[in-house]
Design a protein around this motif. Structure first.
Motif, PDB file in Angstrom:
ATOM      1  N   HIS A  32       0.907  -1.160   0.000  1.00  0.00           N
ATOM      2  CA  HIS A  32       0.000   0.000   0.000  1.00  0.00           C
ATOM      3  C   HIS A  32       0.936   1.197   0.000  1.00  0.00           C
ATOM      4  N   THR A  67       0.250   4.487  -3.806  1.00  0.00           N
ATOM      5  CA  THR A  67      -1.170   4.477  -3.459  1.00  0.00           C
ATOM      6  C   THR A  67      -1.546   5.579  -2.474  1.00  0.00           C
ATOM      7  N   GLU A  69      -5.474  -2.706   0.054  1.00  0.00           N
ATOM      8  CA  GLU A  69      -4.852  -2.388  -1.222  1.00  0.00           C
ATOM      9  C   GLU A  69      -5.940  -2.214  -2.295  1.00  0.00           C
ATOM     10  N   TYR A 104       1.745  -3.391   5.985  1.00  0.00           N
ATOM     11  CA  TYR A 104       2.466  -3.592   4.717  1.00  0.00           C
ATOM     12  C   TYR A 104       3.837  -2.918   4.768  1.00  0.00           C
TER      13      TYR A 104
END
Ligand code: NAD
Length: 479
Positions: free
Chosen positions: A256, A290, A383, A409
Motif C-alpha cells: 500500500h 497508493t 490495497e 504492509y
C-alpha cells in the motif's frame, strides 16, 4: 484460419499436453469480455506427473555446469526478445495492458534471464581456515531441489521470470503454476526455454484450481522450495502450508505504497514521474504508489496538478495505440474498488476525479483521485489494486512518516524532497523493503526486490535472490 489467441496447454516432461481429464477454463479479453480461448486445468494425475518430471529434470540440471546452464538461459532470453511483438499481443489480449507496456515487460524479462544467467556462475561457497593444519573445511552451495512457483496475472511474464531465472541459475528444476486469467504469454516464456534446449523436466507449467495445485505441490515430497507472488491473505496461507511441510518459501505479497511529498519537493518532477507510474497497468501493481502523503505547504498545487494529469490519461483497449491505460484484468475487482470508494466518501473523502466504471463493455475504470480519506476508511488500509490515488494532507514530516508506517504492509515507498536531511530521515525511518527518491528506480534485475512485514519475505532481485534456491553443504576433510 489461425486464431489470434491460442488455447494454452500444460507443459509436463517436455511435452505440451491437454489435461488428463480434458478439463479447461475459459480465457476472456478484459477489454471486450469476449471469450478468446481456453487453458488446460491440471488434474491430480497431471500434477503428479509434473512433480515426477521435475525430480527427473533436477537430476539432469544439477549436474549441468553453471556455464552450460547460463548458455541455455541466455539463448532463451534472446528467443524471447526475437518474439516480443507476437508475445506482447497475446499479453495485451489476455491481460489488457497497453501493447507498449507488454513489450516493456517482455524485454525486461529477457534482461532478468540474462542477469541471473550470469549470476548463476557466481554461487560461491567458502573455504574456512581450519584449526588443524591437516584439515580442509569447505562450505559448498548446492541447488535446493525442485521448486514450485505460483505467479499472478498482473505481470504474466515478469512475475514468473524472476522465480524461473533464479531457480534455473541455481541448478534447480521448477514447476510454475501460472495465472489462469492470463495463460498464453507465460506459456510463451516457457516455450522460449524449451526452444533454447532446456532438458526435459527442468521446467514445467501447470494451470488449474489454485488452491488444489498449491495444496498438492507444496505437500509433495519432491518439491523442496516454494515461491509465491500474490495477495497477503493467500501468502499467509501458503507460508503456513510451506512451514507445515518444512519447505522454505519466498513471499512477494501486497503493498500500500506511500509517497511522501515534502514541502521542498520538485513538483514538476514528481507529477511527471508519479502520475504515469500510478496508472501504469491500471494500478494493478504490487509497488503501485497508493497513499500520497503530502505536506500542507504543497498539498493544493500537488492535488491540482495530479488531477489535471490524471484527466489527460486515455483509457481504452490496450491494442489501440492511443490508449494510455487498459481495463482491469478481472471483473471481480470493479465492485471491490467501487465499495472502497463508497466507504471512503461516506467517511468524508472527496473524489476529485474519476470514481466510476467506464461504459459497460470491458472492465474499464476511470483514473481516480481521492482526497482527505480518513485513516479509518477501508481504502487507507486495504490495497485498492486499481487506478486509484489517495492524496492526504499532513502538517509536518513526523506525521507523514507516522502515516507511512501505520500499516502492516512494507513493500515499496516513494519520496520527493530536495533536502538532504529529509532524505536521510525517509531512508532510515520509513518501514519498507524498497524506497525510490526523486526518481523511479525499482525492479531492475540487479536490485533487491521484496517486502518486509506483511508484504512478505525474501528478495527476488539482486545477488541475494539466488541464495534461497541454494543449500549450504559443509565438508571437513582430514588429510
Ligand atoms: P486473490 O487473493 O484471489 O489471488 C491472488 C493470486 O493468488 C492469484 O494469482 C491467484 O490465482 C492466487 N491464489 C489464490 N488462492 C491461491 C491458493 N490457495 N494457492 C495458490 N495460489 C492462489 O486476489 P485477486 O483478486 O486475484 O487479486 C487481487 C489481490 O491480489 C490484490 O489485492 C493484490 O494484493 C494481490 N495481488 C498481488 C500481486 C503482486 O504482485 N504482489 C499480484 C496480483 C495480485
Amino acid at each position: 484460419m489461425t486464431r489470434e489467441y491460442p488455447d494454452t496447454r500444460l507443459f509436463i516432461a517436455g511435452d505440451w499436453r491437454d489435461a488428463s481429464d480434458g478439463s479447461t477454463l475459459e480465457v476472456r479479453n478484459p477489454a471486450t469480455e469476449a471469450v478468446i480461448g481456453s487453458v488446460a486445468c491440471a488434474s491430480a494425475n497431471d500434477l503428479e506427473e509434473a512433480a515426477q518430471a521435475a525430480q527427473a529434470g533436477f537430476e539432469i540440471w544439477r549436474k549441468t555446469s553453471p556455464l552450460e546452464r547460463s548458455a541455455v538461459m541466455r539463448k532463451a532470453a534472446d528467443i524471447l526478445r526475437q518474439r516480443v511483438d507476437t508475445i506482447a499481443r497475446l499479453m495485451t489480449l489476455e491481460q489488457g495492458k497497453p501493447l507498449e507496456q507488454s513489450k516493456i515487460e517482455i524485454r525486461a524479462a529477457s534482461d532478468i534471464i540474462d542477469w541471473f544467467a550470469e549470476e548463476g556462475r557466481r554461487t560461491y561457497g567458502q573455504v574456512i581456515p581450519a584449526r588443524n593444519p591437516n584439515v580442509t573445511q569447505l562450505a559448498i552451495k548446492h541447488p535446493i531441489g525442485p521448486v514450485a512457483a505460483f505467479t499472478p496475472w498482473n505481470f504474466p511474464i515478469n512475475q514468473a521470470v524472476r522465480k524461473l531465472s533464479a531457480a534455473l541459475a541455481a541448478g534447480c528444476s521448477i514447476v510454475v503454476k501460472a495465472p489462469e486469467e492470463t495463460p498464453a504469454s507465460p506459456s510463451e516464456l516457457i516455450r522460449a526455454f524449451q526452444d533454447a534446449g532446456i532438458p526435459e523436466g527442468v521446467v514445467g507449467l501447470v494451470y488449474g484450481v489454485p488452491s488444489e495445485i498449491s495444496e498438492y505441490l507444496i505437500a509433495h515430497p519432491v518439491i523442496r522450495k516454494i515461491s509465491f507472488t500474490g495477495s497477503t491473505p493467500v501468502g499467509k496461507l501458503l507460508a503456513s502450508l510451506s512451514g507445515k511441510h518444512m519447505k522454505p518459501a519466498t513471499m512477494e505479497l501486497g503493498g500500500h505504497a506511500p509517497v511522501l511529498v515534502a514541502p521542498d519537493a520538485d513538483l514538476d518532477r514528481a507529477i511527471t514521474q508519479i502520475v504515469p507510474h500510478k496508472f501504469r497497468n491500471a494500478g494493478q501493481v504490487c509497488v503501485s504508489p497508493t497513499r500520497f502523503l503530502v505536506h500542507d505547504e504543497v498539498f493544493d498545487p500537488f492535488v491540482n496538478r495530479f488531477v489535471e494529469a490524471a484527466e489527460k490519461i486515455t483509457v481504452g483497449d490496450g491494442l489501440d495505440p492511443d490508449s494510455d491505460m487498459g481495463p482491469l484484468a478481472n471483473e471481480r475487482r470493479i465492485p471491490v474498488i467501487e465499495e472502497l470508494l463508497q466507504d471512503a466518501v461516506e467517511q468524508g473523502a472527496k473524489i476529485e476525479t474519476g470514481g466510476k466504471r467506464v461504459g459497460n463493455n470491458g472492465w474499464f475504470f476511470e483514473p481516480t483521485v481521492v482526497t482527505n480519506a480518513p485513516a479509518s476508511s477501508r481504502i487507507m488500509n486495504e490495497e485498492p489494486f486499481g487506478p486509484v490515488a489517495i492524496i492526504n494532507r499532513y502538517p509536518d514530516l513526523d506525521s507523514m512518516i507516522t502515516e507511512a508506517n501505520r500499516l502492516d504492509y512494507g513493500l515499496a515507498s516513494y519520496a520527493y524532497t530536495t533536502s538532504q536531511s529529509t532524505t536521510h530521515r525517509f531512508v532510515h525511518e520509513v518501514a519498507a523493503g524498497m524506497m525510490s527518491i526523486n526518481h523511479l528506480g525499482l525492479a531492475l534485475p540487479e536490485l533487491p526486490f521484496g517486502g518486509i512485514r506483511d508484504s512478505g519475505y525474501g528478495t527476488e532481485g539482486g545477488s541475494d535472490a539466488i541464495q534461497p534456491y541454494l543449500d549450504t553443504h559443509f565438508a571437513t576433510i582430514h588429510a
